[in-house]
Design a protein around this motif. Structure first.
Motif: not given
Length: 239
Positions: A177-181
């Protein structure tokens, strides 16, 4: 190092490991050992984090609940800008704040020209460096982190972790679950390129304010102030 010297050095490094099996390479790596770990300012990660925020030219406020968060935001805005307006990302943690009760007038979205203060939500804080960790995307526009004169960050005490290694082992990241940056912000913008003088706000926020939400350990802020050499200032610590 010249191009030829670099080629010779890399060739030598490659030659040292050529023909070695995996077990031998692992043994050689083990012999190298590990670099000494930097000692934290305080055994308590919360105290360590707060002390590093202050040492990094940031300021702090504590809020026991969401209502206190809005009051802390209003106090900061009035002290520094003499108004009650700011831009906030569409993060659910920010949208759910009781804004009307605190008299703050937020605009949700991305910062625009002429707006001086923006609010972001950080899921983690790194005690080792005092950095707040912010994900970027439609809920937390990166412009809100990089362009305002005053960047205010909301962080819950539960999100404070010891070091970067703990961050990369965090459960959401391991689940993918990683954000865009991801941004690691550990102070206001600064540069020493202008006549060798340290200048804040040259290419980003000139002020960085962290509001910690939750129950603080007794005496934690006072201990952090002592470690950072910052005098007390009511419920807000500022440089």
């Amino acid at each position: 190092m010249s191009h030829d010297s670099r080629k010779k050095s890399l060739a030598r490094i490659r030659g040292l490991s050529s023909g070695l099996d995996a077990q031998t390479i692992a043994q050689e790596l083990a012999r190298l050992g590990a670099a000494p770990v930097a000692q934290p300012l305080d055994p308590d990660p919360i105290v360590c984090f707060m002390a590093n925020v202050l040492r990094n030219q940031g300021s702090l406020a504590l809020a026991a609940d969401r209502r206190e968060v809005v009051k802390a935001i209003g106090k900061y805005l009035y002290r520094h800008l003499r108004n009650n307006r700011l831009v906030a990302g569409n993060d659910p943690h920010l949208a759910a704040l009781p804004w009307r009760e605190g008299g703050v007038l937020p605009r949700f979205g991305e910062i625009e020209n002429g707006e001086k203060a923006a609010l972001s939500y950080a899921h983690w804080g790194i005690a080792e460096t005092g950095a707040t960790v912010l994900g970027s995307g439609k809920h937390n526009p990166p412009a809100n982190q990089l362009l305002p004169e005053h960047h205010i960050v909301l962080l819950e005490f539960e999100g404070i972790i010891p070091d970067l290694e703990a961050f990369w082992r965090a459960e959401p990241l391991r689940r993918g679950e990683r954000p865009r940056g991801i941004s690691f912000i550990a102070g206001p913008s600064s540069t020493g390129d202008i006549e060798a003088q340290l200048v804040y706000g040259a290419h980003g926020p000139k002020a960085w304010h962290v509001i910690l939400l939750g129950k603080a350990p007794p005496g934690a802020l006072e201990r952090a102030r002592q470690l950072a050499g910052v005098p007390g200032d009511g419920d807000e610590a500022a440089l």
